[in-house]
Design an enzyme around this catalytic site. Structure first.
Site, mmCIF file in Angstrom:
data_model
loop_
_atom_site.group_PDB
_atom_site.id
_atom_site.type_symbol
_atom_site.label_atom_id
_atom_site.label_comp_id
_atom_site.label_asym_id
_atom_site.label_seq_id
_atom_site.Cartn_x
_atom_site.Cartn_y
_atom_site.Cartn_z
ATOM 1 C CB SER A 126 1.286 -7.792 6.214
ATOM 2 O OG SER A 126 0.236 -7.173 5.358
ATOM 3 C CD GLU A 128 -3.638 -7.119 2.177
ATOM 4 O OE1 GLU A 128 -4.347 -8.266 1.965
ATOM 5 O OE2 GLU A 128 -4.002 -6.199 1.593
ATOM 6 C CE1 TYR A 138 2.748 -10.673 1.774
ATOM 7 C CE2 TYR A 138 0.802 -9.648 3.044
ATOM 8 C CZ TYR A 138 2.154 -9.834 2.713
ATOM 9 O OH TYR A 138 3.096 -8.892 3.449
HETATM 10 N N1 LIG Z 1 -0.525 -4.187 -7.482
HETATM 11 C C1 LIG Z 1 -1.733 -3.746 -8.071
HETATM 12 N N2 LIG Z 1 -2.573 -3.085 -7.154
HETATM 13 C C2 LIG Z 1 -3.735 -2.771 -7.863
HETATM 14 C C3 LIG Z 1 -3.824 -2.443 -8.985
HETATM 15 N N3 LIG Z 1 -5.024 -2.100 -9.382
HETATM 16 C C4 LIG Z 1 -5.540 -1.726 -8.119
HETATM 17 N N4 LIG Z 1 -4.596 -1.993 -7.039
HETATM 18 C C5 LIG Z 1 -5.110 -2.143 -5.829
HETATM 19 O O1 LIG Z 1 -4.127 -1.264 -5.166
HETATM 20 C C6 LIG Z 1 -4.132 -1.956 -3.535
HETATM 21 C C7 LIG Z 1 -2.652 -1.775 -3.145
HETATM 22 O O2 LIG Z 1 -2.029 -3.017 -3.701
HETATM 23 P P1 LIG Z 1 -0.347 -3.064 -3.945
HETATM 24 O O3 LIG Z 1 0.221 -2.066 -4.139
HETATM 25 O O4 LIG Z 1 -0.046 -4.482 -4.810
HETATM 26 O O5 LIG Z 1 -0.136 -3.362 -2.289
HETATM 27 P P2 LIG Z 1 -0.948 -4.369 -1.020
HETATM 28 O O6 LIG Z 1 -1.633 -5.521 -1.889
HETATM 29 O O7 LIG Z 1 -1.735 -3.488 -0.515
HETATM 30 O O8 LIG Z 1 0.248 -5.138 -0.239
HETATM 31 C C8 LIG Z 1 1.291 -4.427 0.084
HETATM 32 O O9 LIG Z 1 0.858 -3.662 1.398
HETATM 33 C C9 LIG Z 1 0.769 -4.847 2.353
HETATM 34 C C10 LIG Z 1 0.381 -4.127 3.866
HETATM 35 O O10 LIG Z 1 -0.677 -3.570 3.758
HETATM 36 C C11 LIG Z 1 1.986 -5.579 2.473
HETATM 37 O O11 LIG Z 1 1.712 -6.528 3.575
HETATM 38 C C12 LIG Z 1 2.285 -6.236 1.118
HETATM 39 O O12 LIG Z 1 3.574 -7.011 1.318
HETATM 40 C C13 LIG Z 1 2.670 -5.000 0.166
HETATM 41 O O13 LIG Z 1 3.606 -4.120 0.711
HETATM 42 C C14 LIG Z 1 -4.769 -3.128 -3.639
HETATM 43 O O14 LIG Z 1 -6.230 -3.031 -3.202
HETATM 44 C C15 LIG Z 1 -4.952 -3.511 -5.087
HETATM 45 O O15 LIG Z 1 -6.030 -4.325 -5.426
HETATM 46 C C16 LIG Z 1 -2.828 -2.866 -10.021
HETATM 47 O O16 LIG Z 1 -2.841 -2.836 -11.200
HETATM 48 N N5 LIG Z 1 -1.604 -3.441 -9.463
#
Ligand SMILES: Nc1nc2c(ncn2[C@@H]2O[C@H](COP(=O)(O)OP(=O)(O)O[C@H]3O[C@H](CO)[C@@H](O)[C@H](O)[C@@H]3O)[C@@H](O)[C@H]2O)c(=O)[nH]1
Length: 327
Positions: A126, A128, A138
């Site tokens: 990832s 991340e 994570y």
């Molecule tokens: N989930 C979520 N995220 C939010 C929200 N509001 C803002 N966000 C912001 O939106 C961004 C994306 O969050 P997610 O969609 O939950 O994905 P992620 O944390 O970036 O993780 C995904 O991408 C990674 C690779 O960059 C993957 O490793 C991981 O498994 C996942 O697919 C983050 O910065 C998070 O703080 C909310 O209400 N819900």
């Protein structure tokens, strides 16, 4: 016939990958969580896949499965994939995202030593791991898994690679992730089923691509003549505000405005403000570039959510491809 073992085959990526492998004539054995029911709606996507209920935290069972299947390729996609949730369940995250990789490597080395059978391993790593929130449970677990892969390659000459995945989305995403949370909320607002959507950190930019084509990069990484860890993403970042505007427009709603509510409870202890992939290494090594643009992706996800709500049918194979690239 070649055989692939896919852990987490009922997840978003597992479904796309299994379909791609099956279409190429590869037999697919896939693990599903033991609770995966006979009536789970995701079964519609998994036709022809040999499903094996298995908790990947059970290392002995995982090793036994590899020995029994004797796969040519292993794709380790099983994970607790929500960064947000990982803070709530740090131990579960480590046990699910890191420890199983050790067992997979052990099992593959044993297959080679005892039966002369060479198999290749793809690990879903990832972006991340490389961000400023790399202290999340994570990111720490994914970093530990990366290290196992690198050691397997360096010390044992195993063909084992990491795809350093940036955010990749589809109608199969759960609403734990911000894209699907927003597309479903926009569809619900458009149909009068809700008034607002609550979000956490609005000040982030992400490289959001279409999961359906990222699985092709995974396959190409394993088919390559040398094992390379590669970042996988589109090379373009969009803001959360862009995502909101695009989704609201696709639902026929105009500007999001005060229908977006910020909820401090949804903020994470740490968050990286911008992620954007360098797409060039994958393009140079594999000839792979993401083709589906952000706008087509978000529009498709909203269209599918509207259709799901109107029809009451939660899952359908038609939902897998953005209409724009269906031809
Ligand atoms: N989930 C979520 N995220 C939010 C929200 N509001 C803002 N966000 C912001 O939106 C961004 C994306 O969050 P997610 O969609 O939950 O994905 P992620 O944390 O970036 O993780 C995904 O991408 C990674 C690779 O960059 C993957 O490793 C991981 O498994 C996942 O697919 C983050 O910065 C998070 O703080 C909310 O209400 N819900």
């Amino acid at each position: 016939m070649r055989t692939a073992l896919v852990t987490g085959v009922a997840g978003q990526d597992g479904i796309y990958l299994a379909r791609s492998l099956r279409a190429a004539g590869t037999a697919v054995v896939g693990t599903v969580a033991p609770g995966f029911g006979a009536d789970d709606p995701r079964r519609v996507y998994l036709d022809g896949v040999d499903l094996r209920p298995l908790d990947v935290r059970d290392g002995a069972a995982l090793e036994a499965l590899v020995a029994a299947v004797e796969p040519d390729e292993v794709y380790n996609l099983a994970a607790l994939s929500s960064v947000g949730r990982s803070w709530e369940e740090p131990e579960l995250t480590a046990a699910t995202n890191a420890a199983p990789v050790e067992h997979l490597v052990t099992a593959l080395l044993r297959l080679r030593a005892e039966r002369g059978h060479d198999a290749r391993l793809f690990q879903a790593s990832s972006a991340e791991v490389h961000g400023s929130a790399a202290d999340s449970p994570y990111a720490r677990a994914k970093a530990a898994a990366d290290e196992v892969v690198r050691r397997a390659r360096a010390d044992h000459d195993l063909f084992a690679v990491c795809g350093v995945l940036h955010n990749h989305e589809s109608p199969l995403r759960s609403t734990r992730f911000v894209t699907r949370k927003i597309t479903l909320s926009a569809a619900e607002i458009a149909l009068g089923l809700r008034d607002t959507v609550s979000l956490g950190n609005l000040d982030v930019r992400r490289d959001w691509g279409f999961a359906g084509e990222y699985v092709e990069a995974m396959r190409l990484q394993l088919a390559h003549d040398v094992p390379l860890d590669l970042p996988l993403g589109t090379g373009r970042a969009h803001s959360l505000q862009d995502l909101l505007e695009q989704a609201f427009a696709a639902a026929g709603l105009g500007e999001p405005g005060d229908r977006v509510v910020q909820d401090p409870a949804l903020l994470r202890p740490s968050d990286t403000s911008v992620f954007v992939a360098d797409p060039e290494p994958a393009a140079a090594a594999l000839g792979w570039r993401a083709q589906v643009g952000f706008h087509a992706l978000v529009e498709h996800m909203v269209r599918v959510d509207l259709e799901r709500l109107r029809s009451g049918v939660p899952e359908a194979v038609d939902y897998l491809l953005p209409t724009g690239i269906r031809a």
